[in-house]
Write a protein that holds these residues in place. Structure first.
Motif, PDB file in Angstrom:
ATOM      1  N   GLY A  48       0.783  -1.229   0.000  1.00  0.00           N
ATOM      2  CA  GLY A  48       0.000   0.000   0.000  1.00  0.00           C
ATOM      3  C   GLY A  48       0.811   1.273   0.000  1.00  0.00           C
ATOM      4  N   GLU A  49       2.131   1.155   0.089  1.00  0.00           N
ATOM      5  CA  GLU A  49       2.918   2.394   0.081  1.00  0.00           C
ATOM      6  C   GLU A  49       2.940   2.993  -1.322  1.00  0.00           C
ATOM      7  OE1 GLU A  49       4.261  -0.579   0.312  1.00  0.00           O
ATOM      8  OE2 GLU A  49       5.916  -0.729  -1.114  1.00  0.00           O
ATOM      9  N   HIS A  50       3.162   4.287  -1.373  1.00  0.00           N
ATOM     10  CA  HIS A  50       3.336   4.948  -2.669  1.00  0.00           C
ATOM     11  C   HIS A  50       4.748   4.661  -3.172  1.00  0.00           C
ATOM     12  CE1 HIS A  50       3.850   8.218  -5.604  1.00  0.00           C
ATOM     13  NE2 HIS A  50       2.533   8.122  -5.740  1.00  0.00           N
ATOM     14  N   PRO A  51       4.923   4.468  -4.498  1.00  0.00           N
ATOM     15  CA  PRO A  51       6.273   4.171  -5.014  1.00  0.00           C
ATOM     16  C   PRO A  51       7.334   5.166  -4.557  1.00  0.00           C
ATOM     17  CG  PRO A  51       4.655   3.866  -6.744  1.00  0.00           C
ATOM     18  CD  PRO A  51       3.905   4.429  -5.557  1.00  0.00           C
ATOM     19  N   SER A  52       6.931   6.424  -4.345  1.00  0.00           N
ATOM     20  CA  SER A  52       7.932   7.417  -3.949  1.00  0.00           C
ATOM     21  C   SER A  52       8.412   7.195  -2.512  1.00  0.00           C
ATOM     22  CB  SER A  52       7.354   8.829  -4.077  1.00  0.00           C
ATOM     23  OG  SER A  52       6.280   8.996  -3.163  1.00  0.00           O
ATOM     24  N   GLN A  53       7.593   6.508  -1.700  1.00  0.00           N
ATOM     25  CA  GLN A  53       7.988   6.328  -0.291  1.00  0.00           C
ATOM     26  C   GLN A  53       9.240   5.468  -0.148  1.00  0.00           C
ATOM     27  OE1 GLN A  53       3.762   5.306   1.068  1.00  0.00           O
ATOM     28  NE2 GLN A  53       4.625   6.283   2.879  1.00  0.00           N
ATOM     29  N   ILE A  54       9.369   4.450  -1.035  1.00  0.00           N
ATOM     30  CA  ILE A  54      10.549   3.583  -0.917  1.00  0.00           C
ATOM     31  C   ILE A  54      11.772   4.215  -1.561  1.00  0.00           C
ATOM     32  CG2 ILE A  54       9.225   1.461  -0.690  1.00  0.00           C
ATOM     33  CD1 ILE A  54       9.854   0.873  -3.643  1.00  0.00           C
ATOM     34  N   MET A  55      11.592   5.414  -2.152  1.00  0.00           N
ATOM     35  CA  MET A  55      12.751   6.140  -2.667  1.00  0.00           C
ATOM     36  C   MET A  55      13.329   7.056  -1.585  1.00  0.00           C
ATOM     37  SD  MET A  55      11.556   6.814  -6.615  1.00  0.00           S
ATOM     38  CE  MET A  55      13.171   7.172  -7.335  1.00  0.00           C
ATOM     39  N   ASP A  56      12.911   6.815  -0.355  1.00  0.00           N
ATOM     40  CA  ASP A  56      13.463   7.526   0.797  1.00  0.00           C
ATOM     41  C   ASP A  56      13.569   6.504   1.937  1.00  0.00           C
ATOM     42  OD1 ASP A  56      14.395   9.481   2.470  1.00  0.00           O
ATOM     43  OD2 ASP A  56      12.683  10.838   2.165  1.00  0.00           O
ATOM     44  N   ASN A  57      14.133   6.900   3.064  1.00  0.00           N
ATOM     45  CA  ASN A  57      14.186   5.961   4.188  1.00  0.00           C
ATOM     46  C   ASN A  57      12.760   5.568   4.569  1.00  0.00           C
ATOM     47  OD1 ASN A  57      16.991   5.817   4.479  1.00  0.00           O
ATOM     48  ND2 ASN A  57      17.034   7.767   5.585  1.00  0.00           N
ATOM     49  N   PHE A  58      12.546   4.260   4.684  1.00  0.00           N
ATOM     50  CA  PHE A  58      11.186   3.755   4.848  1.00  0.00           C
ATOM     51  C   PHE A  58      11.268   2.352   5.432  1.00  0.00           C
ATOM     52  CE2 PHE A  58       7.350   1.651   2.982  1.00  0.00           C
ATOM     53  CZ  PHE A  58       6.382   2.498   3.491  1.00  0.00           C
ATOM     54  N   GLN A  59      10.416   2.074   6.387  1.00  0.00           N
ATOM     55  CA  GLN A  59      10.471   0.777   7.092  1.00  0.00           C
ATOM     56  C   GLN A  59       9.140   0.068   6.942  1.00  0.00           C
ATOM     57  OE1 GLN A  59      11.815   1.128  11.191  1.00  0.00           O
ATOM     58  NE2 GLN A  59      10.398  -0.458  11.862  1.00  0.00           N
ATOM     59  N   LYS A  60       9.209  -1.207   6.587  1.00  0.00           N
ATOM     60  CA  LYS A  60       7.946  -1.941   6.546  1.00  0.00           C
ATOM     61  C   LYS A  60       8.109  -3.390   6.957  1.00  0.00           C
ATOM     62  CE  LYS A  60       6.725  -3.511   1.942  1.00  0.00           C
ATOM     63  NZ  LYS A  60       5.938  -3.120   0.768  1.00  0.00           N
ATOM     64  N   LEU A  61       7.038  -3.923   7.483  1.00  0.00           N
ATOM     65  CA  LEU A  61       7.008  -5.300   7.963  1.00  0.00           C
ATOM     66  C   LEU A  61       6.139  -6.108   7.010  1.00  0.00           C
ATOM     67  CD1 LEU A  61       7.677  -7.353  10.225  1.00  0.00           C
ATOM     68  CD2 LEU A  61       5.596  -6.594  11.382  1.00  0.00           C
ATOM     69  N   SER A  62       6.726  -7.150   6.437  1.00  0.00           N
ATOM     70  CA  SER A  62       5.991  -7.982   5.479  1.00  0.00           C
ATOM     71  C   SER A  62       5.736  -9.347   6.082  1.00  0.00           C
ATOM     72  CB  SER A  62       6.792  -8.140   4.185  1.00  0.00           C
ATOM     73  OG  SER A  62       7.028  -6.884   3.587  1.00  0.00           O
ATOM     74  N   ILE A  63       4.484  -9.610   6.400  1.00  0.00           N
ATOM     75  CA  ILE A  63       4.075 -10.921   6.880  1.00  0.00           C
ATOM     76  C   ILE A  63       2.906 -11.355   6.005  1.00  0.00           C
ATOM     77  CG2 ILE A  63       3.116 -12.230   8.816  1.00  0.00           C
ATOM     78  CD1 ILE A  63       4.477 -10.363  10.711  1.00  0.00           C
ATOM     79  N   GLY A  64       2.953 -12.593   5.531  1.00  0.00           N
ATOM     80  CA  GLY A  64       1.862 -13.096   4.712  1.00  0.00           C
ATOM     81  C   GLY A  64       2.375 -13.645   3.396  1.00  0.00           C
ATOM     82  N   GLY A  65       1.447 -13.931   2.506  1.00  0.00           N
ATOM     83  CA  GLY A  65       1.783 -14.603   1.247  1.00  0.00           C
ATOM     84  C   GLY A  65       2.151 -13.664   0.122  1.00  0.00           C
ATOM     85  N   ALA A  66       1.924 -12.363   0.304  1.00  0.00           N
ATOM     86  CA  ALA A  66       2.261 -11.360  -0.718  1.00  0.00           C
ATOM     87  C   ALA A  66       1.522 -11.599  -2.031  1.00  0.00           C
ATOM     88  CB  ALA A  66       3.775 -11.292  -0.943  1.00  0.00           C
ATOM     89  N   GLU A  67       0.345 -12.207  -1.950  1.00  0.00           N
ATOM     90  CA  GLU A  67      -0.394 -12.535  -3.170  1.00  0.00           C
ATOM     91  C   GLU A  67      -0.783 -11.277  -3.950  1.00  0.00           C
ATOM     92  OE1 GLU A  67      -3.117 -16.475  -3.869  1.00  0.00           O
ATOM     93  OE2 GLU A  67      -3.343 -15.346  -2.044  1.00  0.00           O
ATOM     94  N   HIS A  68      -0.889 -10.157  -3.230  1.00  0.00           N
ATOM     95  CA  HIS A  68      -1.225  -8.895  -3.885  1.00  0.00           C
ATOM     96  C   HIS A  68      -0.233  -8.536  -4.972  1.00  0.00           C
ATOM     97  CE1 HIS A  68       1.773  -7.889  -0.831  1.00  0.00           C
ATOM     98  NE2 HIS A  68       2.136  -6.943  -1.646  1.00  0.00           N
ATOM     99  N   SER A  69       0.984  -9.055  -4.848  1.00  0.00           N
ATOM    100  CA  SER A  69       2.034  -8.683  -5.795  1.00  0.00           C
ATOM    101  C   SER A  69       1.953  -9.502  -7.073  1.00  0.00           C
ATOM    102  CB  SER A  69       3.403  -8.893  -5.147  1.00  0.00           C
ATOM    103  OG  SER A  69       3.653 -10.279  -4.980  1.00  0.00           O
TER     104      SER A  69
END
Ligand SMILES: [Fe+2]
Length: 272
Positions: free
Chosen positions: A70-91
């Motif tokens: 759900g993050e905006h693509p620009s958010q990962i072009m800066d310092n950004f932290q996220k926790l990924s738990i699950g199957g990532a089927e959305h991708s």
């Protein structure tokens, strides 16, 4: 051909140099084509890695976690932290995992002291791809940029399911290397000794039906390169310990993926 031991494959695939510019592209291509594996030692100072982990742990705050998507693509072009738990089927690819990502682009504030290490690793990546050595390292080139980041797999169940990279590489080889490779910065060792962050599980790749847990042999700062066309992943980290989100301990690794935003179905989370 009988399977090589982990020690044997490290010995066969080892390139020791002090700077990316000293790497022979031909030698590297030969190793990757022959063994689907190479390890480059001597470029990144292990102390940089030790200090970066200390820094990361000292400023770690679980409240900074963003959701798995759900993050905006620009958010990962800066310092950004996220926790990924699950199957990532959305991708678009079902790829279960439990991991945290600390995005830390080379142009962002150098909050972990990893800038130099990321720049060197990105140069090695460009050598693998046959690109100009500075291509998209600290700038956007033709839409491509270096998605520098640290992955953390927490004690008590961090993992990434075994998989083969099924995403068509976004870059075409110009170097005579026929498969999809990206360098991994080794940031953790496995075991009970110095620099060991976990005891069981860990990063692995498989060659000829043999699974290699490379952190049993790698040193901090090694740049490990294995084929994305072989099965790889991260086996459960220290299941004998209790998962605790308040603490950042676990297995760490660094990436400098060459990335371009195409569609949300090819989001960066699958370039692992
Ligand atoms: Fe992968």
């Amino acid at each position: 051909m009988s399977s090589l031991s982990l020690k044997e494959i490290f010995s066969a695939g080892m390139i020791e140099v002090e700077k990316p510019e000293e790497i022979s592209r031909e030698r590297l291509a030969n190793l990757l084509n022959k063994y689907s594996f190479a390890v480059i030692r001597g470029i990144i100072d292990p102390n940089i890695i030790r200090q970066a982990k200390q820094k990361l742990k000292s400023i770690y705050n679980p409240d900074n976690d963003s959701p798995a998507t759900g993050e905006h693509p620009s958010q990962i072009m800066d310092n950004f932290q996220k926790l990924s738990i699950g199957g990532a089927e959305h991708s678009g690819v079902y790829r279960p995992r439990c991991m945290r990502t600390f995005y830390n682009p080379i142009w962002a504030n150098d909050i972990y002291g990893m800038r130099e290490a990321f720049i060197k690793a990105a140069k090695v990546r460009n050598i693998i791809y046959g690109f100009e050595i500075d291509y998209a390292v600290d700038k956007v080139d033709n839409g491509f940029w270096t998605a520098a980041r640290i992955h953390s797999y927490p004690l008590g169940g961090g993992f990434l399911v075994s998989h083969i990279d099924d995403i068509v590489p976004v870059v075409q080889r110009a170097s005579g290397i026929s498969q999809y490779f990206q360098p991994v910065i080794i940031m953790s060792k496995k075991g009970k000794g110095t620099d060991c962050d976990f005891e069981s599980g860990g990063g692995f790749f498989e060659l000829e039906n043999t699974r290699y847990y490379y952190e049993e042999e790698a040193e901090l700062g090694d740049l490990l390169i294995y084929s994305g066309h072989t099965a790889h992943g991260v086996a459960d980290i220290d299941l004998h310990k209790t998962f605790d989100n308040r603490h950042p301990e676990g297995r760490y690794a660094g990436f400098v993926t060459l990335y371009k935003e195409f569609t949300r179905k090819r989001e960066l989370d699958n370039y692992i």
